[in-house]
Design a protein around this motif. Structure first.
Motif, PDB file in Angstrom:
ATOM      1  N   GLY A  13      -0.559  10.610  -7.191  1.00 48.42           N
ATOM      2  CA  GLY A  13      -1.353   9.562  -6.782  1.00 48.42           C
ATOM      3  C   GLY A  13      -2.442  10.069  -5.924  1.00 48.42           C
ATOM      4  O   GLY A  13      -3.141  11.240  -6.444  1.00 48.42           O
ATOM      5  N   SER A  14      -3.055   9.332  -4.938  1.00 49.69           N
ATOM      6  CA  SER A  14      -4.349   9.664  -4.041  1.00 49.69           C
ATOM      7  C   SER A  14      -4.163  11.232  -3.424  1.00 49.69           C
ATOM      8  O   SER A  14      -4.946  11.880  -3.269  1.00 49.69           O
ATOM      9  CB  SER A  14      -4.362   8.629  -3.219  1.00 49.69           C
ATOM     10  OG  SER A  14      -3.544   8.293  -2.590  1.00 49.69           O
ATOM     11  N   THR A  15      -2.816  11.365  -2.929  1.00 47.72           N
ATOM     12  CA  THR A  15      -2.387  12.829  -2.398  1.00 47.72           C
ATOM     13  C   THR A  15      -2.804  13.913  -3.203  1.00 47.72           C
ATOM     14  O   THR A  15      -3.514  14.807  -2.710  1.00 47.72           O
ATOM     15  CB  THR A  15      -1.040  12.772  -1.702  1.00 47.72           C
ATOM     16  OG1 THR A  15      -0.876  11.790  -0.790  1.00 47.72           O
ATOM     17  CG2 THR A  15      -1.077  13.779  -0.829  1.00 47.72           C
ATOM     18  N   GLU A  16      -2.362  13.697  -4.282  1.00 53.82           N
ATOM     19  CA  GLU A  16      -2.734  14.952  -5.306  1.00 53.82           C
ATOM     20  C   GLU A  16      -4.295  14.888  -5.689  1.00 53.82           C
ATOM     21  O   GLU A  16      -4.751  15.918  -5.991  1.00 53.82           O
ATOM     22  CB  GLU A  16      -1.802  14.597  -6.638  1.00 53.82           C
ATOM     23  CG  GLU A  16      -1.879  15.827  -7.677  1.00 53.82           C
ATOM     24  CD  GLU A  16      -0.907  15.898  -8.726  1.00 53.82           C
ATOM     25  OE1 GLU A  16       0.114  16.632  -8.745  1.00 53.82           O
ATOM     26  OE2 GLU A  16      -0.592  15.067  -9.530  1.00 53.82           O
ATOM     27  N   ARG A  17      -4.763  13.682  -5.968  1.00 54.52           N
ATOM     28  CA  ARG A  17      -6.032  13.698  -6.154  1.00 54.52           C
ATOM     29  C   ARG A  17      -6.868  14.459  -5.319  1.00 54.52           C
ATOM     30  O   ARG A  17      -7.841  15.247  -5.494  1.00 54.52           O
ATOM     31  CB  ARG A  17      -6.370  12.211  -6.621  1.00 54.52           C
ATOM     32  CG  ARG A  17      -7.985  12.112  -7.422  1.00 54.52           C
ATOM     33  CD  ARG A  17      -7.726  10.497  -7.629  1.00 54.52           C
ATOM     34  NE  ARG A  17      -7.873   9.616  -6.739  1.00 54.52           N
ATOM     35  CZ  ARG A  17      -7.054   8.617  -6.525  1.00 54.52           C
ATOM     36  NH1 ARG A  17      -6.069   8.483  -7.367  1.00 54.52           N
ATOM     37  NH2 ARG A  17      -7.261   7.948  -5.473  1.00 54.52           N
ATOM     38  N   VAL A  18      -6.692  14.144  -3.812  1.00 57.32           N
ATOM     39  CA  VAL A  18      -7.435  14.671  -2.751  1.00 57.32           C
ATOM     40  C   VAL A  18      -7.059  16.232  -2.580  1.00 57.32           C
ATOM     41  O   VAL A  18      -7.977  17.093  -2.429  1.00 57.32           O
ATOM     42  CB  VAL A  18      -7.068  13.854  -1.554  1.00 57.32           C
ATOM     43  CG1 VAL A  18      -7.435  14.547  -0.340  1.00 57.32           C
ATOM     44  CG2 VAL A  18      -7.794  12.576  -1.410  1.00 57.32           C
ATOM     45  N   ALA A  19      -5.726  16.628  -2.997  1.00 54.49           N
ATOM     46  CA  ALA A  19      -5.446  18.005  -2.951  1.00 54.49           C
ATOM     47  C   ALA A  19      -6.438  18.824  -3.808  1.00 54.49           C
ATOM     48  O   ALA A  19      -6.994  19.884  -3.829  1.00 54.49           O
ATOM     49  CB  ALA A  19      -3.872  18.085  -3.267  1.00 54.49           C
ATOM     50  N   ILE A  20      -6.598  18.187  -4.997  1.00 57.31           N
ATOM     51  CA  ILE A  20      -7.365  18.955  -6.214  1.00 57.31           C
ATOM     52  C   ILE A  20      -8.648  19.057  -5.689  1.00 57.31           C
ATOM     53  O   ILE A  20      -9.347  20.085  -5.884  1.00 57.31           O
ATOM     54  CB  ILE A  20      -6.876  18.065  -7.459  1.00 57.31           C
ATOM     55  CG1 ILE A  20      -5.699  18.382  -8.080  1.00 57.31           C
ATOM     56  CG2 ILE A  20      -8.072  18.849  -8.319  1.00 57.31           C
ATOM     57  CD1 ILE A  20      -5.265  17.647  -9.157  1.00 57.31           C
ATOM     58  N   LYS A  21      -9.384  17.885  -5.042  1.00 62.49           N
ATOM     59  CA  LYS A  21     -10.508  17.966  -4.728  1.00 62.49           C
ATOM     60  C   LYS A  21     -10.935  18.904  -3.578  1.00 62.49           C
ATOM     61  O   LYS A  21     -11.812  19.785  -3.615  1.00 62.49           O
ATOM     62  CB  LYS A  21     -11.224  16.677  -4.168  1.00 62.49           C
ATOM     63  CG  LYS A  21     -11.247  15.614  -5.182  1.00 62.49           C
ATOM     64  CD  LYS A  21     -11.757  14.126  -4.516  1.00 62.49           C
ATOM     65  CE  LYS A  21     -12.060  13.232  -5.631  1.00 62.49           C
ATOM     66  NZ  LYS A  21     -13.162  12.235  -5.163  1.00 62.49           N
ATOM     67  N   ILE A  22      -9.988  19.229  -2.742  1.00 62.59           N
ATOM     68  CA  ILE A  22     -10.084  20.120  -1.725  1.00 62.59           C
ATOM     69  C   ILE A  22      -9.924  21.441  -2.270  1.00 62.59           C
ATOM     70  O   ILE A  22     -10.795  22.348  -1.816  1.00 62.59           O
ATOM     71  CB  ILE A  22      -8.987  19.763  -0.550  1.00 62.59           C
ATOM     72  CG1 ILE A  22      -9.222  18.415   0.205  1.00 62.59           C
ATOM     73  CG2 ILE A  22      -8.816  20.904   0.328  1.00 62.59           C
ATOM     74  CD1 ILE A  22      -8.026  18.080   1.332  1.00 62.59           C
ATOM     75  N   ALA A  23      -8.944  21.589  -2.968  1.00 56.05           N
ATOM     76  CA  ALA A  23      -8.932  23.002  -3.602  1.00 56.05           C
ATOM     77  C   ALA A  23     -10.278  23.378  -4.389  1.00 56.05           C
ATOM     78  O   ALA A  23     -10.858  24.367  -4.382  1.00 56.05           O
ATOM     79  CB  ALA A  23      -7.983  22.851  -4.693  1.00 56.05           C
ATOM     80  N   ASN A  24     -11.044  22.576  -5.147  1.00 57.60           N
ATOM     81  CA  ASN A  24     -12.260  22.756  -5.745  1.00 57.60           C
ATOM     82  C   ASN A  24     -13.077  22.880  -4.740  1.00 57.60           C
ATOM     83  O   ASN A  24     -14.277  23.935  -4.908  1.00 57.60           O
ATOM     84  CB  ASN A  24     -12.757  21.238  -6.699  1.00 57.60           C
ATOM     85  CG  ASN A  24     -11.858  21.327  -7.928  1.00 57.60           C
ATOM     86  OD1 ASN A  24     -11.341  22.036  -8.249  1.00 57.60           O
ATOM     87  ND2 ASN A  24     -11.807  20.022  -8.487  1.00 57.60           N
ATOM     88  N   GLU A  25     -13.146  22.189  -3.700  1.00 53.67           N
ATOM     89  CA  GLU A  25     -14.252  22.481  -2.811  1.00 53.67           C
ATOM     90  C   GLU A  25     -14.104  23.680  -1.996  1.00 53.67           C
ATOM     91  O   GLU A  25     -15.071  24.507  -1.699  1.00 53.67           O
ATOM     92  CB  GLU A  25     -14.285  21.255  -1.785  1.00 53.67           C
ATOM     93  CG  GLU A  25     -15.465  21.283  -0.538  1.00 53.67           C
ATOM     94  CD  GLU A  25     -16.762  21.133  -1.205  1.00 53.67           C
ATOM     95  OE1 GLU A  25     -16.830  20.401  -2.337  1.00 53.67           O
ATOM     96  OE2 GLU A  25     -17.745  21.289  -0.656  1.00 53.67           O
TER      97      GLU A  25
END
Ligand SMILES: Cc1cc2nc3c(=O)[nH]c(=O)nc-3n(C[C@H](O)[C@H](O)[C@H](O)COP(=O)(O)O)c2cc1C
Length: 174
Positions: A13-25
């Protein structure tokens, strides 16, 4: 350079999506992305730098009765750990409209657990740009971590992540 453990849940869900974005950043080469439901006991002790990501899914999140948080098994393990010497940053998903008086509460409850076991928390965020009524995630006048609201403020997510990562990177020695 030792990696950062980014331990998050729930998945898909959104938690995983945000986790991936933070890892990318931050830079994926610096991160081990670990869904909390799969983290083996003591795995966390291999890391000195940790990011926790959690969604607030009702007040039962911490009563270990809610089936969907993914955190239920990890919490009792966390409570037996000693996080002294470890640097921890946290983000939390929430909904400021439907749950205005419980906004990202799990972030606060987790934050207090981390402080209790000696973790040093970085990445506190001003409440200035958030619209809500009450939140257990406010500790010493600031959010203990980064609130993200994919339900109603998803247009702000990328900028919030960018600013927060710029804030925590130096504190993680990056
Ligand atoms: C049953 C349920 C209870 C929720 N309770 C809260 C709450 O107490 N506080 C809050 O800020 N958000 C609450 N939310 C909103 C979620 O935290 C938000 O939708 C989050 O993005 C969900 O993350 P996920 O997509 O990774 O599951 C709740 C959502 C659900 C479905």
């Amino acid at each position: 350079m030792k990696k950062i453990a980014l331990i998050y849940g729930p998945v898909k869900g959104s938690t995983e999506r945000v986790a991936i974005k933070i890892a990318n950043e931050i830079g994926n080469e610096n991160i081990d992305l670990l869904p909390v439901k799969d983290v083996a006991e003591n795995k966390i002790m291999e890391y000195d730098k940790i990011i926790f990501g959690i969604a607030t899914i009702g007040k039962d999140t911490w009563d270990l009765h809610h089936p969907n948080t993914d955190w239920d098994d990890f919490l009792p393990k966390l409570r037996t750990m000693n996080l002294q010497g470890k640097t921890v940053a946290m983000f939390g998903l929430g909904d400021n409209i439907k749950y205005a008086s419980l906004f990202v509460d799990a972030l606060g409850v987790l934050g207090k657990e981390v402080l209790e076991i000696g973790g040093k928390i970085i990445g506190q965020v001003s409440t200035d740009n958030y619209d809500f009524q009450e939140s257990q995630a406010i500790i010493d006048g600031k959010f203990i971590g980064l609130p993200i609201n994919e339900d109603h403020e998803s247009h702000l997510t990328d900028e919030r992540i960018k600013n927060w990562v710029a804030q925590i990177k130096p504190e993680f020695g990056l």
